[in-house]
Write a protein that holds these residues in place. Structure first.
Motif, PDB file in Angstrom:
ATOM      1  N   HIS A 103       1.577  10.171  -8.194  1.00 56.35           N
ATOM      2  CA  HIS A 103       2.320  10.628  -9.374  1.00 56.35           C
ATOM      3  C   HIS A 103       1.770  10.029 -10.672  1.00 56.35           C
ATOM      4  CE1 HIS A 103       5.099  11.753  -6.171  1.00 56.35           C
ATOM      5  NE2 HIS A 103       5.463  12.699  -7.016  1.00 56.35           N
ATOM      6  N   ASP A 104       0.554   9.482 -10.604  1.00 58.41           N
ATOM      7  CA  ASP A 104      -0.139   8.927 -11.775  1.00 58.41           C
ATOM      8  C   ASP A 104       0.695   7.899 -12.532  1.00 58.41           C
ATOM      9  OD1 ASP A 104      -2.483  10.438 -11.356  1.00 58.41           O
ATOM     10  OD2 ASP A 104      -1.541  12.186 -12.284  1.00 58.41           O
ATOM     11  N   ALA A 161       0.803  -1.225   0.000  1.00 61.55           N
ATOM     12  CA  ALA A 161       0.000   0.000   0.000  1.00 61.55           C
ATOM     13  C   ALA A 161       0.832   1.270   0.000  1.00 61.55           C
ATOM     14  CB  ALA A 161      -0.943  -0.012   1.203  1.00 61.55           C
ATOM     15  N   SER A 162       1.927   1.311   0.738  1.00 61.08           N
ATOM     16  CA  SER A 162       2.679   2.567   0.808  1.00 61.08           C
ATOM     17  C   SER A 162       3.394   2.871  -0.505  1.00 61.08           C
ATOM     18  CB  SER A 162       3.664   2.565   1.988  1.00 61.08           C
ATOM     19  OG  SER A 162       4.585   1.521   1.846  1.00 61.08           O
ATOM     20  N   ILE A 163       3.927   1.843  -1.155  1.00 63.11           N
ATOM     21  CA  ILE A 163       4.558   2.052  -2.459  1.00 63.11           C
ATOM     22  C   ILE A 163       3.494   2.477  -3.466  1.00 63.11           C
ATOM     23  CG2 ILE A 163       5.608   0.839  -4.411  1.00 63.11           C
ATOM     24  CD1 ILE A 163       7.325  -0.641  -2.397  1.00 63.11           C
ATOM     25  N   ALA A 164       2.366   1.785  -3.477  1.00 65.92           N
ATOM     26  CA  ALA A 164       1.291   2.128  -4.406  1.00 65.92           C
ATOM     27  C   ALA A 164       0.804   3.557  -4.169  1.00 65.92           C
ATOM     28  CB  ALA A 164       0.144   1.140  -4.277  1.00 65.92           C
ATOM     29  N   ALA A 165       0.740   3.983  -2.918  1.00 69.88           N
ATOM     30  CA  ALA A 165       0.288   5.347  -2.619  1.00 69.88           C
ATOM     31  C   ALA A 165       1.187   6.381  -3.284  1.00 69.88           C
ATOM     32  CB  ALA A 165       0.246   5.563  -1.107  1.00 69.88           C
ATOM     33  N   SER A 166       2.484   6.189  -3.177  1.00 70.16           N
ATOM     34  CA  SER A 166       3.421   7.120  -3.822  1.00 70.16           C
ATOM     35  C   SER A 166       3.229   7.131  -5.328  1.00 70.16           C
ATOM     36  CB  SER A 166       4.867   6.735  -3.507  1.00 70.16           C
ATOM     37  OG  SER A 166       5.118   6.860  -2.140  1.00 70.16           O
ATOM     38  N   MET A 174      -6.209  -0.546   1.268  1.00 70.80           N
ATOM     39  CA  MET A 174      -5.577  -0.715  -0.033  1.00 70.80           C
ATOM     40  C   MET A 174      -5.239   0.630  -0.656  1.00 70.80           C
ATOM     41  SD  MET A 174      -6.803  -2.911  -3.318  1.00 70.80           S
ATOM     42  CE  MET A 174      -5.823  -2.895  -4.812  1.00 70.80           C
ATOM     43  N   PHE A 175      -6.095   1.622  -0.422  1.00 73.80           N
ATOM     44  CA  PHE A 175      -5.907   2.929  -1.050  1.00 73.80           C
ATOM     45  C   PHE A 175      -5.625   3.999  -0.014  1.00 73.80           C
ATOM     46  CE2 PHE A 175      -8.537   0.563  -4.069  1.00 73.80           C
ATOM     47  CZ  PHE A 175      -7.730   0.670  -5.199  1.00 73.80           C
ATOM     48  N   PRO A 176      -4.706   4.916  -0.341  1.00 76.50           N
ATOM     49  CA  PRO A 176      -4.344   5.985   0.583  1.00 76.50           C
ATOM     50  C   PRO A 176      -5.337   7.136   0.505  1.00 76.50           C
ATOM     51  CG  PRO A 176      -3.147   6.275  -1.450  1.00 76.50           C
ATOM     52  CD  PRO A 176      -3.942   4.979  -1.592  1.00 76.50           C
ATOM     53  N   ALA A 177      -5.217   8.038   1.465  1.00 71.18           N
ATOM     54  CA  ALA A 177      -5.933   9.309   1.361  1.00 71.18           C
ATOM     55  C   ALA A 177      -5.239  10.114   0.267  1.00 71.18           C
ATOM     56  CB  ALA A 177      -5.869  10.046   2.690  1.00 71.18           C
ATOM     57  N   LEU A 178      -6.014  10.661  -0.633  1.00 73.77           N
ATOM     58  CA  LEU A 178      -5.460  11.437  -1.746  1.00 73.77           C
ATOM     59  C   LEU A 178      -6.017  12.853  -1.693  1.00 73.77           C
ATOM     60  CD1 LEU A 178      -5.927   8.780  -4.566  1.00 73.77           C
ATOM     61  CD2 LEU A 178      -3.762   9.463  -3.521  1.00 73.77           C
ATOM     62  N   SER A 179      -5.282  13.792  -2.287  1.00 77.02           N
ATOM     63  CA  SER A 179      -5.740  15.179  -2.293  1.00 77.02           C
ATOM     64  C   SER A 179      -6.815  15.414  -3.347  1.00 77.02           C
ATOM     65  CB  SER A 179      -4.559  16.121  -2.524  1.00 77.02           C
ATOM     66  OG  SER A 179      -3.942  15.823  -3.760  1.00 77.02           O
ATOM     67  N   ASP A 180      -6.936  14.512  -4.314  1.00 73.56           N
ATOM     68  CA  ASP A 180      -7.977  14.633  -5.324  1.00 73.56           C
ATOM     69  C   ASP A 180      -8.468  13.240  -5.715  1.00 73.56           C
ATOM     70  OD1 ASP A 180      -5.527  14.029  -6.507  1.00 73.56           O
ATOM     71  OD2 ASP A 180      -5.997  15.047  -8.371  1.00 73.56           O
ATOM     72  N   GLN A 181      -9.669  13.185  -6.234  1.00 76.00           N
ATOM     73  CA  GLN A 181     -10.246  11.879  -6.575  1.00 76.00           C
ATOM     74  C   GLN A 181      -9.637  11.322  -7.851  1.00 76.00           C
ATOM     75  OE1 GLN A 181     -14.432  12.375  -7.146  1.00 76.00           O
ATOM     76  NE2 GLN A 181     -14.222  13.433  -9.089  1.00 76.00           N
ATOM     77  N   ARG A 182      -9.744  10.004  -7.995  1.00 73.60           N
ATOM     78  CA  ARG A 182      -9.301   9.317  -9.197  1.00 73.60           C
ATOM     79  C   ARG A 182     -10.512   8.599  -9.786  1.00 73.60           C
ATOM     80  NH1 ARG A 182      -5.264  11.497  -7.273  1.00 73.60           N
ATOM     81  NH2 ARG A 182      -3.114  10.942  -7.674  1.00 73.60           N
ATOM     82  N   LEU A 183     -10.852   8.903 -11.006  1.00 73.67           N
ATOM     83  CA  LEU A 183     -11.950   8.238 -11.678  1.00 73.67           C
ATOM     84  C   LEU A 183     -11.393   7.055 -12.454  1.00 73.67           C
ATOM     85  CD1 LEU A 183     -14.975   8.279 -12.265  1.00 73.67           C
ATOM     86  CD2 LEU A 183     -14.497   9.778 -14.215  1.00 73.67           C
ATOM     87  N   LEU A 184     -11.971   5.881 -12.235  1.00 74.23           N
ATOM     88  CA  LEU A 184     -11.500   4.659 -12.874  1.00 74.23           C
ATOM     89  C   LEU A 184     -12.582   4.086 -13.775  1.00 74.23           C
ATOM     90  CD1 LEU A 184      -9.846   2.993  -9.759  1.00 74.23           C
ATOM     91  CD2 LEU A 184      -8.754   4.438 -11.486  1.00 74.23           C
TER      92      LEU A 184
END
Length: 192
Positions: free
Chosen positions: A135-136, A126-131, A156-166
């Motif tokens: 950075h997309d 999770a921490s590697i994936a968060a980084s 599984m997913f970190p707190a993010l500053s903006d949403q990600r649409l999948l």
């Protein structure tokens, strides 16, 4: 350009391990394991953090030496040994065979790996994936959702500053009740 895949076994409430790092909850039968093995054959690099690497390395290098091991265990043990690993850790002094220890920035290293020729890159942890998410750098998300509720643990997913649409591009339901979901960022130019 190579595809960077973040895939994990995850509970229905979004955790990849319990509050004390427990991993006794996944429902992994022969059908699911054979499917995972098939997916892993499309990858030629594992990018892992220390904890996941140590857990995998404690079992898989010799799992095929157990005479009672089923064929899907034997196959994954060979996949694990044969696939090069990039392990990110500031505390490990060394890693095992077919692994390379990296202490530098995971974002720079994965961006560099992504530009090299080869198969898909599998990201674990999770921490590697968060980084990489920030950075997309993640091209696909593979979720194996287990019908288990832990109520806490490592998300599984970190707190993010903006949403990600999948965008959902594949799914499969297993006899065990596990559901596989494959997503790409919605702005991806095409389905891979």
């Amino acid at each position: 350009m190579r595809t960077v895949v973040y895939g994990m076994m995850v509970t229905i409430d979004g955790f990849i391990e319990g509050p004390n790092h427990q991993l006794d909850w996944p429902i992994i039968d022969d059908e699911l394991h054979e499917y995972v093995n098939e997916q892993q054959r499309s990858k030629d690099t594992y990018v892992l953090g220390r904890r996941l690497y140590e857990m995998m390395e404690a079992f898989w290098p010799t799992a095929d030496q157990d005479p009672s091991a089923p064929p899907y265990i034997v196959e994954f043990a060979r996949i694990w040994r044969d696939t090069p690993k990039v392990v990110f850790s500031k505390t490990l002094d060394q890693v095992g065979p077919n692994a390379r220890l990296v202490r530098d920035d995971v974002v720079d290293e994965v961006a560099r790996l992504k530009q090299q020729p080869g198969k898909d890159i599998d990201v674990g942890g999770a921490s590697i994936a968060a980084s990489l998410m920030r950075h997309d750098l993640i091209d696909e998300y593979h979720l194996f959702i287990h019908p288990v509720v832990l109520g806490g643990g490592t998300p599984m997913f970190p707190a993010l500053s903006d949403q990600r649409l999948l965008r959902l591009i594949d799914m499969r339901t297993f006899r065990s009740g596990v559901v596989f979901l494959r997503y790409q960022p919605a702005d991806a130019e095409h389905v891979r």
